[in-house]
Write an enzyme that holds these catalytic residues in place. Structure first.
Site, PDB file in Angstrom:
ATOM      1  N   GLU A 113       0.838  -1.208   0.000  1.00 47.74           N
ATOM      2  CA  GLU A 113       0.000   0.000   0.000  1.00 47.74           C
ATOM      3  C   GLU A 113       0.868   1.252   0.000  1.00 47.74           C
ATOM      4  O   GLU A 113       1.956   1.268   0.585  1.00 47.74           O
ATOM      5  CB  GLU A 113      -0.934  -0.013   1.213  1.00 47.74           C
ATOM      6  CG  GLU A 113      -2.041  -1.051   1.028  1.00 47.74           C
ATOM      7  CD  GLU A 113      -2.942  -1.214   2.241  1.00 47.74           C
ATOM      8  OE1 GLU A 113      -4.138  -1.426   2.045  1.00 47.74           O
ATOM      9  OE2 GLU A 113      -2.451  -1.154   3.384  1.00 47.74           O
ATOM     10  N   CYS A 362       0.143   5.691  10.011  1.00 52.55           N
ATOM     11  CA  CYS A 362       1.361   4.950  10.371  1.00 52.55           C
ATOM     12  C   CYS A 362       1.021   3.676  11.123  1.00 52.55           C
ATOM     13  O   CYS A 362       0.264   3.695  12.089  1.00 52.55           O
ATOM     14  CB  CYS A 362       2.234   5.813  11.292  1.00 52.55           C
ATOM     15  SG  CYS A 362       3.216   6.992  10.400  1.00 52.55           S
TER      16      CYS A 362
HETATM   17  C1  SAM Z   1       5.175   1.664   9.812  1.00 54.90           C
HETATM   18  S1  SAM Z   1       6.736   2.336  10.200  1.00 54.90           S
HETATM   19  C2  SAM Z   1       7.706   2.011   8.758  1.00 54.90           C
HETATM   20  C3  SAM Z   1       9.093   2.529   8.871  1.00 54.90           C
HETATM   21  C4  SAM Z   1      10.061   1.775   9.780  1.00 54.90           C
HETATM   22  N1  SAM Z   1       9.943   0.389   9.656  1.00 54.90           N
HETATM   23  C5  SAM Z   1       9.905   2.213  11.217  1.00 54.90           C
HETATM   24  O1  SAM Z   1       9.334   1.458  11.991  1.00 54.90           O
HETATM   25  O2  SAM Z   1      10.394   3.277  11.561  1.00 54.90           O
HETATM   26  C6  SAM Z   1       6.512   4.101  10.090  1.00 54.90           C
HETATM   27  C7  SAM Z   1       6.221   4.763  11.409  1.00 54.90           C
HETATM   28  O3  SAM Z   1       4.979   4.269  11.906  1.00 54.90           O
HETATM   29  C8  SAM Z   1       5.075   4.088  13.290  1.00 54.90           C
HETATM   30  N2  SAM Z   1       4.062   3.144  13.736  1.00 54.90           N
HETATM   31  C9  SAM Z   1       4.078   1.794  13.645  1.00 54.90           C
HETATM   32  N3  SAM Z   1       2.943   1.274  14.183  1.00 54.90           N
HETATM   33  C10 SAM Z   1       2.196   2.336  14.588  1.00 54.90           C
HETATM   34  C11 SAM Z   1       0.928   2.460  15.191  1.00 54.90           C
HETATM   35  N4  SAM Z   1       0.179   1.393  15.469  1.00 54.90           N
HETATM   36  N5  SAM Z   1       0.465   3.698  15.461  1.00 54.90           N
HETATM   37  C12 SAM Z   1       1.198   4.794  15.159  1.00 54.90           C
HETATM   38  N6  SAM Z   1       2.399   4.745  14.580  1.00 54.90           N
HETATM   39  C13 SAM Z   1       2.907   3.525  14.302  1.00 54.90           C
HETATM   40  C14 SAM Z   1       6.485   3.581  13.423  1.00 54.90           C
HETATM   41  O4  SAM Z   1       6.927   3.608  14.729  1.00 54.90           O
HETATM   42  C15 SAM Z   1       7.247   4.500  12.503  1.00 54.90           C
HETATM   43  O5  SAM Z   1       7.600   5.701  13.164  1.00 54.90           O
END
Ligand code: SAM
Ligand code: SF4
Length: 370
Positions: A113, A362
């Protein structure tokens, strides 16, 4: 509180029967090989640009459709590199007031996505995926619950930005691109070629400063990233200043501790004087206490150039497959946490979250795997 720490790390993608996995994950970017071939066979530089413009301009599906090229060259490129220009097909689009989420299918059947946010007139930011799923198993993230389906190739990563659908919508170039979609960018070696292509004036031509790579701290490749792409903006996901708790939230802490990643950022800010970001995901009752505030502020103040570290506080979005015990904090709590950091002399803001109603924020992306 008990945190779930074990998750299946890989999962087989559901592929249509008889569909071979046609993606060669050892191959270099096809666009890079095409460009090298054009140059090695004596073609002028503008030929490559003609192919990219026809593809991005939505007029061409195959090399045979690139009318600007001489017919012999069209046939030669199709023969050598395969007829199709598009590595991704858009299969579903969801929208809310500020956000558009596109589900793309890659040739192997893997799904990812991509999210575009329109939150300021004339400025669109795109959140791209680097992997289908993710094998790092963070306990708060829907992509982590999927497990790793596979790394994306450099062409699949960059095709999210270059896809002709954006030109049709009047968005040929986003204002900024963040690797905050599905996957851990630094766990995928193809991200380096993807960054080269995204900043290549003959391809996407984006300024490196407008690209953000977010990582949970894959230290070996963070070191490589700061050496090869020093102008790219960096976000390190921290989420707890305490190693034991961080390891429960982010299992990669056991392999690459936060301290090692912060040491790399220290060196990076000293040489580039570029600001870096620390993401802090706030989960109610888990990592929102005074002790967390004190330890996080202390961690930042101990940096060699603390003024170049900025904490982005993120509200936990309820994520499919996330630990059922996790709760989203109230807006008051998030704002109070930001104020607490500011009062302790740390630069901090709250990261705005868009798209929660369509699971586009996110940590919520799972491309229908869950
Ligand atoms: C999905 S991650 C992808 C990038 C990388 N893998 C990382 O974790 O930094 C992007 C951002 O989303 C945050 N994130 C992950 N799960 C989340 C959630 N349930 N609610 C809010 N932010 C979240 C992560 O901590 C990161 O800052
Ligand atoms: S937060 Fe990032 S590293 Fe962790 S599982 Fe999600 S995508 Fe992977």
């Amino acid at each position: 509180m008990q945190h779930r720490t074990s998750r299946s790390r890989t999962r087989s993608p559901s592929r249509p029967p008889g569909d071979p996995n046609v993606v060669d994950l050892t191959a270099r970017s096809r666009w890079m090989r095409i460009r090298e071939h054009l140059s090695a066979t004596g073609n002028p530089d503008f030929r490559f640009r003609q192919v990219i413009s026809a593809w991005q301009g939505s007029t061409a599906e195959t090399f045979a459709d690139v009318r600007a090229l001489p017919p012999g060259l069209r046939a030669e490129l199709a023969e050598r590199f395969g007829p199709r220009l598009h590595p991704l097909t858009a299969v579903e689009v969801q929208r809310d007031d500020h956000v558009e989420k596109v589900l793309f299918a890659a040739e192997s059947g893997a799904r990812i996505e991509t999210v575009v946010s329109h939150y300021r007139a004339g400025w669109d930011s795109m959140c791209v995926s680097s992997q289908a799923g993710c094998g790092l198993g963070c306990t708060f993230c829907a992509t982590g619950a999927v497990g790793l389906v596979r790394n994306l190739t450099a062409d699949e990563i960059t095709a999210q930005v270059m896809h002709p659908r954006w030109t049709r919508e009047g968005l040929p170039r986003p204002g900024s691109v963040a690797f905050m979609g599905m996957g851990e960018a630094l766990a995928n070696p193809h991200v380096f070629d993807a960054l080269t292509l995204l900043t290549d004036p003959g391809y996407a031509g984006l300024s490196a400063r407008r690209i953000t790579v977010s990582t949970v701290g894959f230290a070996s490749n963070l070191d490589r990233l700061v050496a090869e792409h020093p102008q790219v903006t960096l976000t390190l996901s921290v989420h707890s200043p305490f190693p034991g708790q961080r390891a429960e939230l982010i299992p990669l802490e056991g392999r690459y501790p936060l301290a090692d990643n912060l040491a790399i950022l220290d060196r990076h800010v000293r040489t580039t004087r570029r600001k870096v970001y620390l993401a802090y995901l706030l989960i109610a009752g888990v990592n929102d206490g005074e002790a967390h505030l004190d330890a996080l502020a202390d961690l930042v103040r101990r940096r060699s150039r603390p003024e170049l570290f900025h904490v982005s506080v993120i509200r936990y979005n309820v994520a499919a497959g996330g630990d059922p015990a996790y709760r989203a904090p109230s807006t008051r709590l998030v704002e109070g946490f930001v104020r607490g950091l500011l009062a302790r002399g740390v630069h901090a803001t709250r990261r705005r979250q868009l798209g929660t109603t369509i699971d586009a924020a996110c940590g919520q992306l799972h491309a229908r795997y869950l």
